[in-house]
Design a protein around this motif. Structure first.
Motif, mmCIF file in Angstrom:
data_model
loop_
_atom_site.group_PDB
_atom_site.id
_atom_site.type_symbol
_atom_site.label_atom_id
_atom_site.label_comp_id
_atom_site.label_asym_id
_atom_site.label_seq_id
_atom_site.Cartn_x
_atom_site.Cartn_y
_atom_site.Cartn_z
ATOM 1 N N ALA A 153 4.197 -28.201 21.083
ATOM 2 C CA ALA A 153 4.581 -29.008 22.238
ATOM 3 C C ALA A 153 4.016 -28.388 23.505
ATOM 4 C CB ALA A 153 6.100 -29.127 22.344
ATOM 5 N N ASN A 154 3.398 -29.222 24.354
ATOM 6 C CA ASN A 154 2.944 -28.799 25.685
ATOM 7 C C ASN A 154 2.042 -27.567 25.645
ATOM 8 O OD1 ASN A 154 4.579 -30.865 26.892
ATOM 9 N ND2 ASN A 154 6.364 -29.522 26.679
ATOM 10 N N GLY A 155 1.115 -27.539 24.701
ATOM 11 C CA GLY A 155 0.172 -26.434 24.597
ATOM 12 C C GLY A 155 0.658 -25.255 23.790
ATOM 13 N N PHE A 156 1.937 -25.255 23.399
ATOM 14 C CA PHE A 156 2.501 -24.155 22.630
ATOM 15 C C PHE A 156 2.564 -24.515 21.153
ATOM 16 C CE2 PHE A 156 6.319 -22.622 20.430
ATOM 17 C CZ PHE A 156 6.104 -21.249 20.479
ATOM 18 N N THR A 157 2.228 -23.557 20.288
ATOM 19 C CA THR A 157 2.355 -23.720 18.836
ATOM 20 C C THR A 157 3.066 -22.502 18.259
ATOM 21 O OG1 THR A 157 0.323 -25.034 18.665
ATOM 22 C CG2 THR A 157 1.144 -24.032 16.648
ATOM 23 N N GLY A 158 4.082 -22.771 17.458
ATOM 24 C CA GLY A 158 4.769 -21.707 16.738
ATOM 25 C C GLY A 158 4.724 -21.960 15.246
ATOM 26 N N HIS A 159 4.634 -20.884 14.460
ATOM 27 C CA HIS A 159 4.461 -21.026 13.010
ATOM 28 C C HIS A 159 5.154 -19.849 12.322
ATOM 29 C CE1 HIS A 159 1.407 -22.097 9.578
ATOM 30 N NE2 HIS A 159 2.609 -21.807 9.110
ATOM 31 N N LEU A 160 6.063 -20.150 11.413
ATOM 32 C CA LEU A 160 6.754 -19.137 10.616
ATOM 33 C C LEU A 160 6.565 -19.475 9.149
ATOM 34 C CD1 LEU A 160 8.698 -16.668 10.570
ATOM 35 C CD2 LEU A 160 10.594 -18.323 10.515
ATOM 36 N N SER A 161 6.077 -18.526 8.336
ATOM 37 C CA SER A 161 5.819 -18.791 6.921
ATOM 38 C C SER A 161 6.417 -17.686 6.055
ATOM 39 C CB SER A 161 4.310 -18.903 6.649
ATOM 40 O OG SER A 161 3.642 -17.680 6.916
ATOM 41 N N TYR A 162 6.744 -18.068 4.812
ATOM 42 C CA TYR A 162 7.305 -17.120 3.843
ATOM 43 C C TYR A 162 6.853 -17.513 2.444
ATOM 44 C CZ TYR A 162 10.602 -14.951 0.616
ATOM 45 O OH TYR A 162 11.149 -14.263 -0.430
ATOM 46 N N SER A 163 6.502 -16.506 1.642
ATOM 47 C CA SER A 163 6.160 -16.741 0.237
ATOM 48 C C SER A 163 6.606 -15.549 -0.586
ATOM 49 C CB SER A 163 4.650 -16.956 0.064
ATOM 50 O OG SER A 163 3.945 -15.748 0.263
ATOM 51 N N THR A 164 6.760 -15.767 -1.883
ATOM 52 C CA THR A 164 7.103 -14.690 -2.812
ATOM 53 C C THR A 164 6.434 -14.941 -4.148
ATOM 54 O OG1 THR A 164 8.936 -13.434 -3.786
ATOM 55 C CG2 THR A 164 9.202 -15.819 -3.650
ATOM 56 N N ASP A 165 6.034 -13.876 -4.827
ATOM 57 C CA ASP A 165 5.413 -13.973 -6.147
ATOM 58 C C ASP A 165 6.455 -13.694 -7.224
ATOM 59 O OD1 ASP A 165 2.958 -14.532 -5.083
ATOM 60 O OD2 ASP A 165 2.265 -12.451 -5.125
ATOM 61 N N ASN A 166 6.337 -14.390 -8.336
ATOM 62 C CA ASN A 166 7.207 -14.112 -9.469
ATOM 63 C C ASN A 166 6.890 -12.741 -10.065
ATOM 64 O OD1 ASN A 166 8.455 -16.630 -9.282
ATOM 65 N ND2 ASN A 166 6.935 -17.598 -10.622
ATOM 66 N N GLY A 167 7.875 -12.128 -10.688
ATOM 67 C CA GLY A 167 7.656 -10.849 -11.344
ATOM 68 C C GLY A 167 8.867 -9.946 -11.227
ATOM 69 N N ALA A 168 8.827 -8.859 -11.975
ATOM 70 C CA ALA A 168 9.948 -7.916 -11.972
ATOM 71 C C ALA A 168 10.096 -7.234 -10.622
ATOM 72 C CB ALA A 168 9.753 -6.883 -13.078
ATOM 73 N N VAL A 169 8.964 -7.027 -9.922
ATOM 74 C CA VAL A 169 8.977 -6.423 -8.597
ATOM 75 C C VAL A 169 8.607 -7.496 -7.581
ATOM 76 C CG1 VAL A 169 7.993 -4.657 -7.104
ATOM 77 C CG2 VAL A 169 8.343 -4.185 -9.550
ATOM 78 N N ALA A 170 9.441 -7.668 -6.557
ATOM 79 C CA ALA A 170 9.190 -8.708 -5.560
ATOM 80 C C ALA A 170 7.941 -8.390 -4.760
ATOM 81 C CB ALA A 170 10.389 -8.833 -4.623
ATOM 82 N N ALA A 171 7.195 -9.425 -4.414
ATOM 83 C CA ALA A 171 6.027 -9.309 -3.545
ATOM 84 C C ALA A 171 6.145 -10.407 -2.497
ATOM 85 C CB ALA A 171 4.741 -9.443 -4.345
ATOM 86 N N ASP A 172 6.906 -10.112 -1.449
ATOM 87 C CA ASP A 172 7.189 -11.102 -0.411
ATOM 88 C C ASP A 172 6.227 -10.944 0.759
ATOM 89 O OD1 ASP A 172 9.339 -11.936 -1.933
ATOM 90 O OD2 ASP A 172 10.768 -10.630 -0.890
ATOM 91 N N ARG A 173 5.882 -12.075 1.371
ATOM 92 C CA ARG A 173 5.109 -12.091 2.605
ATOM 93 C C ARG A 173 5.851 -12.925 3.644
ATOM 94 N NH1 ARG A 173 -0.852 -13.785 0.281
ATOM 95 N NH2 ARG A 173 -1.686 -11.711 -0.164
#
Length: 330
Positions: free
Chosen positions: A168-188
């Protein structure tokens, strides 16, 4: 500026959605790629090969009576690199919901780092030449750890995450999240903020990850003066600093010339002490890509969505490439 803008996933963030709509679009590109890293006697690949890609994109959308918009996107793509043809394949789908300027995507998400203005080149391939020339021009690509952030995948399933975007009005905001399957979490987790003011665009992004080399902070400032433009960018890639200087100018009625220079620092002292680094030259904590990279790109608009694209790039590891070909969109 009449430089030909490339169709990136960044454009998806503000794309309009029509009710009950199905659209097809895409592009084709083909040409020759000279890469002095190839050698028939060493890796069985000629120094000069054919490079090509054909992409068909499907966009579907619908709108409720209450003004809530739903959409989805997926692609079919076939490409050849190093003279090795590839068959057509579909990627993972992305689904979106839009209401009152807020977009929520799930599945094969765009990614906050990927959507940041001022990190890719202002060319149709977003890099040098006809296929990007490995994108040494991007300040987020260091230490042979390239594209280690969430991004919409054109030939794979993608990150399978969730993200929220607002503009809006020249401003852009972006928040993202992902995770990989597996015994050990790999979150971004990624966040991006950008602001456009007159001819200036300011942007910053950060990604926090459970995986090595994936914590990143990027900033960029770009100026578009109409006939020519300039940009600077910097990234801290989990202890490896890299900066870039970029400029392009229109030549005549249909041509654009772009140049870039990036410089990548050594692995930080803390990472060397921890034994982190590339290690492929036998030195713990080393960085094979340390140093400067530069390139030049020329584009000539043929009209009707077609253009001639050519570029030379010398990477920090002393690799030279030259590419030339045709790019057309539909």
């Amino acid at each position: 500026m009449k430089k030909i803008l490339f169709a990136t996933t960044a454009l998806i963030a503000t794309a309009s959605v029509a009710a009950a709509d199905v659209r097809l679009s895409g592009y084709g590109r083909f040409g020759l790629d000279y890469n002095d890293a190839n050698d028939r006697a060493v890796n069985g690949i000629s120094k000069t090969t054919i490079t090509s890609r054909l992409r068909l994109q499907f966009d579907m959308s619908a709108e409720t009576d209450g003004g809530v918009q739903f959409d989805a996107r997926f692609r079919a793509q076939a490409e050849s690199r190093d003279n090795t043809p590839g068959g057509a394949m579909f990627n993972g789908a992305r689904f979106g919901v839009v209401y009152n300027g807020v977009r929520v995507n799930v599945g094969n998400i765009i990614g906050a780092i990927e959507n940041m203005p001022g990190t890719y080149l202002e060319t149709r391939t977003a890099g040098i030449g006809i296929d990007g020339a490995s994108f040494y021009s991007h300040v987020g690509n260091v230490n042979n750890e390239f594209f280690n952030w969430d991004a919409y995948s054109s030939a794979g399933v993608g990150a399978n995450g969730v993200e929220v975007l607002y503009s809006a009005n020249g401003f852009t905001g972006h928040l993202s999240y992902s995770t990989d399957n597996g015994a050990v979490a790999a979150d971004r987790i990624g966040v991006m903020l950008a602001y456009n003011w007159n001819d200036w665009t300011f942007a910053a992004a950060h990604q926090s990850s459970d995986l090595m080399w994936e914590d990143k902070t990027l900033v960029s400032v770009a100026w578009d003066g109409g006939q020519w433009g300039a940009r600077v960018a910097y990234a801290d890639n989990d202890g490896i600093d890299k900066y870039g200087i970029y400029g392009n100018v229109d030549i005549g009625a249909a041509s654009n010339l772009l140049v870039f220079y990036t410089n990548e620092d050594a692995v930080s002292a803390a990472d060397v002490a921890a034994g982190r680094g590339d290690n492929r030259d036998g030195i713990a904590g080393s960085n094979m890509n340390e140093g400067g990279s530069y390139g030049i790109h020329y584009s000539y608009d043929l009209g009707g969505g077609a253009s001639v694209e050519a570029g030379y790039r010398r990477a920090s590891n002393d690799n030279d490439t030259f590419q030339a070909g045709v790019y057309f969109s539909f």
